[in-house]
Design an enzyme around this catalytic site. Structure first.
Site, PDB file in Angstrom:
ATOM      1  N   ASP A 142     105.811 -74.350 -60.400  1.00  0.00           N
ATOM      2  CA  ASP A 142     105.328 -73.515 -58.634  1.00  0.00           C
ATOM      3  C   ASP A 142     105.879 -74.540 -57.863  1.00  0.00           C
ATOM      4  O   ASP A 142     106.137 -74.512 -56.145  1.00  0.00           O
ATOM      5  CB  ASP A 142     103.894 -73.876 -59.003  1.00  0.00           C
ATOM      6  CG  ASP A 142     103.042 -74.980 -59.312  1.00  0.00           C
ATOM      7  OD1 ASP A 142     103.693 -76.056 -59.388  1.00  0.00           O
ATOM      8  OD2 ASP A 142     102.011 -74.857 -58.876  1.00  0.00           O
ATOM      9  N   HIS A 143     105.937 -76.276 -57.834  1.00  0.00           N
ATOM     10  CA  HIS A 143     106.616 -76.908 -56.471  1.00  0.00           C
ATOM     11  C   HIS A 143     107.059 -78.737 -57.521  1.00  0.00           C
ATOM     12  O   HIS A 143     106.406 -78.742 -58.801  1.00  0.00           O
ATOM     13  CB  HIS A 143     105.488 -76.970 -55.979  1.00  0.00           C
ATOM     14  CG  HIS A 143     103.701 -77.420 -56.330  1.00  0.00           C
ATOM     15  ND1 HIS A 143     103.547 -78.861 -56.697  1.00  0.00           N
ATOM     16  CD2 HIS A 143     102.516 -76.708 -56.316  1.00  0.00           C
ATOM     17  CE1 HIS A 143     102.267 -78.670 -56.785  1.00  0.00           C
ATOM     18  NE2 HIS A 143     101.657 -77.485 -56.306  1.00  0.00           N
ATOM     19  N   GLU A 186     102.649 -76.350 -63.388  1.00  0.00           N
ATOM     20  CA  GLU A 186     101.683 -76.828 -62.131  1.00  0.00           C
ATOM     21  C   GLU A 186     102.558 -77.602 -62.335  1.00  0.00           C
ATOM     22  O   GLU A 186     102.441 -78.822 -63.041  1.00  0.00           O
ATOM     23  CB  GLU A 186     100.329 -76.436 -62.535  1.00  0.00           C
ATOM     24  CG  GLU A 186      99.199 -76.891 -61.900  1.00  0.00           C
ATOM     25  CD  GLU A 186      99.799 -77.146 -60.029  1.00  0.00           C
ATOM     26  OE1 GLU A 186     100.412 -77.909 -59.270  1.00  0.00           O
ATOM     27  OE2 GLU A 186      99.168 -75.402 -60.116  1.00  0.00           O
ATOM     28  N   HIS A 214      97.451 -80.270 -62.924  1.00  0.00           N
ATOM     29  CA  HIS A 214      97.324 -80.570 -61.445  1.00  0.00           C
ATOM     30  C   HIS A 214      95.896 -81.517 -61.378  1.00  0.00           C
ATOM     31  O   HIS A 214      95.606 -81.924 -61.855  1.00  0.00           O
ATOM     32  CB  HIS A 214      96.582 -79.168 -60.834  1.00  0.00           C
ATOM     33  CG  HIS A 214      95.888 -78.744 -59.329  1.00  0.00           C
ATOM     34  ND1 HIS A 214      95.456 -79.726 -59.160  1.00  0.00           N
ATOM     35  CD2 HIS A 214      96.371 -78.415 -58.872  1.00  0.00           C
ATOM     36  CE1 HIS A 214      95.076 -79.624 -57.683  1.00  0.00           C
ATOM     37  NE2 HIS A 214      96.363 -78.751 -57.416  1.00  0.00           N
ATOM     38  N   SER A 254     100.855 -74.353 -54.183  1.00  0.00           N
ATOM     39  CA  SER A 254     101.324 -73.413 -55.442  1.00  0.00           C
ATOM     40  C   SER A 254     101.063 -72.026 -54.967  1.00  0.00           C
ATOM     41  O   SER A 254     101.770 -71.316 -55.574  1.00  0.00           O
ATOM     42  CB  SER A 254      99.525 -73.281 -56.611  1.00  0.00           C
ATOM     43  OG  SER A 254      99.838 -74.899 -56.552  1.00  0.00           O
TER      44      SER A 254
END
Length: 561
Positions: free
Chosen positions: A432-433, A223, A378, A263
């Site tokens: 994911d990013h 994440e 996150h 995400s």
């Protein structure tokens, strides 16, 4: 644009004025008072929300948050770092100011019976005239965001957009039907440009890096991991010692970019090699995700058992429907853990999640395909261990959360290396990013999208290799499948990163814009203003054309799904 939204708000009052002109005894003023108060409150609330979301996302409030309404707890967790008290004060200040202006400056009109015909005529005229400001004037095409864009500074353009108009417009355009808003070239020309990007010489030799073609595959999605915190990729050391070690034990790809900045979009790019959409997402439409290829489907056809692990709620952003369409044998989420393990606002912390993965894999039938999606890095960066780095600012808290996930990953890998399955397991690590921190990158900045991608594990036959080919999340699945001698013809939006003849490029999207990167540099483009946001001096003019063509063809493919 301000006049346009004001005209939209005036439709109901002007219609009531017409009724009042026809029926003088009709009581409308109390309704109009409450109607005005309602919108004063709503607009004040939207303004306060927009201030915080723009700080986090880099674009004005639109319909994007609606896809998270089904998971309010996760929405609240995302807002964990918001200055709530300040935003509440701003909301109250704006609302009270609006109420004051309404009470002091808005007169009360009366309708006299002697002038009833005149009032009827004027009311009809005013109601009909609203169409002019609503559409932004008498021009052929109604107003849109690009009409108020006036500067080379993207922030200035965003500031010019009327917030409630933008939200209303976004809501009306979320469900695209057949019209592609990104048509820059004739379809055949755009398709030819995109096809050029994936051409490779026939019979090109690709190095094989696996000990055998049927390893277990452990795909770990990290994440918000950005290159800006990963030591082996040039960041200040200390946040990712375990990830750095895994990179030395395998193959590090140092020029990989996320396809998007959310995400649910990253999952589709990582697992289905499918390009990301700008102001919408294919995950929102299960009937479209049914037609996507998926790494799990390829491996299950070869007899693999599959599981997907996530410590949060899989209903978030409609991810669960995508995974079900992919055919995973088991989906494990926060509801498969005891409530006492809910140590994070999102769900369970990463070390608890990874302990569960380790226990399950101990008895898992081989070969297996296991996907793990971490969450502790996150917002709001809630971690269960002491901080590694001193400070309370958001950047430091983010670095501490990355360090914690890296710590949990290190514990997991150390234990996994003692398991019998490790020597026949390929570990795929990717984000994911990216993230705006450190540096608080603008929404379009290439540095915000650059992410780590590592192949490691006992099944890997090589170590200490660095691949510098420019690539994307969409290139990962075909790269893995090619090493397993499995077909990749379903993945038309990807290339093999280990093929030396594959073209170096990466394409990503942000809110209604795209970036296109090659070894020559990066160019980013605003699809609303139809202007370049930034462009490296070494970037040739043709690079922008490739980006436009990719935007056009990929979105057209999304519409056709």
């Amino acid at each position: 644009m301000d006049a346009s939204f004001a005209a939209y708000l005036s439709v109901i009052p002007f219609f009531l004025f017409l009724l009042k002109a026809i029926f003088p005894s009709l009581p409308i003023f109390n309704f109009l008072k409450y109607y005005t108060w309602l919108f004063i409150g709503v607009l004040a609330l939207l303004t306060a929300i927009d201030l915080e979301l723009y700080n986090a996302w880099g674009f004005r409030l639109d319909a994007t948050p609606l896809q998270y309404l089904a998971t309010p707890n996760e929405m609240a967790a995302s807002a964990g770092n918001a200055p709530v008290l300040l935003l509440v004060l701003i909301f109250l200040g704006l609302a009270l100011f609006g109420f004051y202006i309404f009470r002091r400056l808005v007169p009360h009109f009366t309708f006299g019976s002697r002038r009833q015909l005149l009032f009827i005529v004027l009311s009809v005229w005013f109601l009909a005239f609203l169409i002019v400001p609503i559409r932004g004037g008498l021009q052929h095409i109604p107003i849109n965001q690009s009409d108020v864009y006036f500067s080379d500074n993207i922030f200035a353009n965003h500031a010019a957009v009327n917030l409630p108009w933008n939200l209303m417009y976004s809501l009306s355009k979320r469900n695209y039907e057949n019209k592609n808003p990104y048509e820059y070239f004739p379809d055949s020309s755009a398709q030819n440009l995109v096809s050029e990007l994936y051409k490779t010489p026939a019979g090109a030799q690709v190095p094989m890096v696996l000990k055998n073609p049927r390893p277990n595959v452990l795909f770990i999605i990290l994440e918000s991991y950005t290159v800006k915190v990963v030591g082996c990729l040039g960041a200040k050391p200390g946040a990712t010692p375990n990830l750095d070690k895994l990179a030395r034990e395998g193959i590090l790809f140092d020029s990989i970019y996320a396809s998007g900045d959310r995400s649910e979009k990253g999952l589709v790019a990582l697992l289905s090699s499918y390009p990301v959409q700008t102001t919408t997402s294919i995950v929102k439409t299960p009937r479209k995700t049914e037609h996507l290829p998926h790494l799990n489907q390829e491996l299950e056809a070869q007899g693999y058992r599959s599981r997907f692990y996530y410590g949060g709620e899989l209903a978030f952003a409609n991810i669960k429907s995508y995974l079900l369409n992919a055919g995973y044998d088991h989906l494990i989420s926060k509801f498969d853990f005891e409530a006492k393990d809910y140590n994070s606002k999102w769900g369970v912390h990463d070390h608890i999640l990874l302990q569960r993965v380790l226990r399950d894999l101990h008895d898992e039938k081989q070969p297996f395909f296991t996907t793990v999606f971490t969450l502790s890095s996150h917002e709001p960066y809630d971690i269960p261990i002491p901080n590694k780095f001193a400070g309370t600012d958001e950047t430091t808290r983010f670095r501490n959360s990355v360090y914690y996930t890296d710590y949990a990953l290190g514990q997991f890998i150390t234990a996994a290396k003692k398991e019998t399955w490790w020597q026949n397991t390929l570990v795929v690590l990717a984000a994911d990013h990216g993230h705006r921190f450190p540096g608080d990158d603008p929404n379009d900045a290439p540095s915000k999208f650059r992410i780590p991608f590592i192949l490691t594990g006992g099944a890997l036959a090589v170590q200490q290799q660095v691949i510098s080919k420019v690539g994307s999340q969409t290139d990962i699945v075909p790269t893995v499948l090619a090493q397993m001698n499995l077909p990749v013809n379903h993945y038309q939006w990807s290339k093999n990163l280990l093929n030396p003849h594959a073209r170096d490029f990466a394409f990503y999207v942000f809110n209604d814009g795209f970036g296109y990167i090659t070894p020559a540099g990066a160019v980013t483009f605003d699809n609303v203003a139809r202007k370049i946001i930034r462009k490296d001096e070494t970037v040739p003019p043709a690079q922008l054309d490739y980006g436009k063509a990719y935007m056009q063809v990929s979105f057209g493919d999304f519409l056709a799904k």
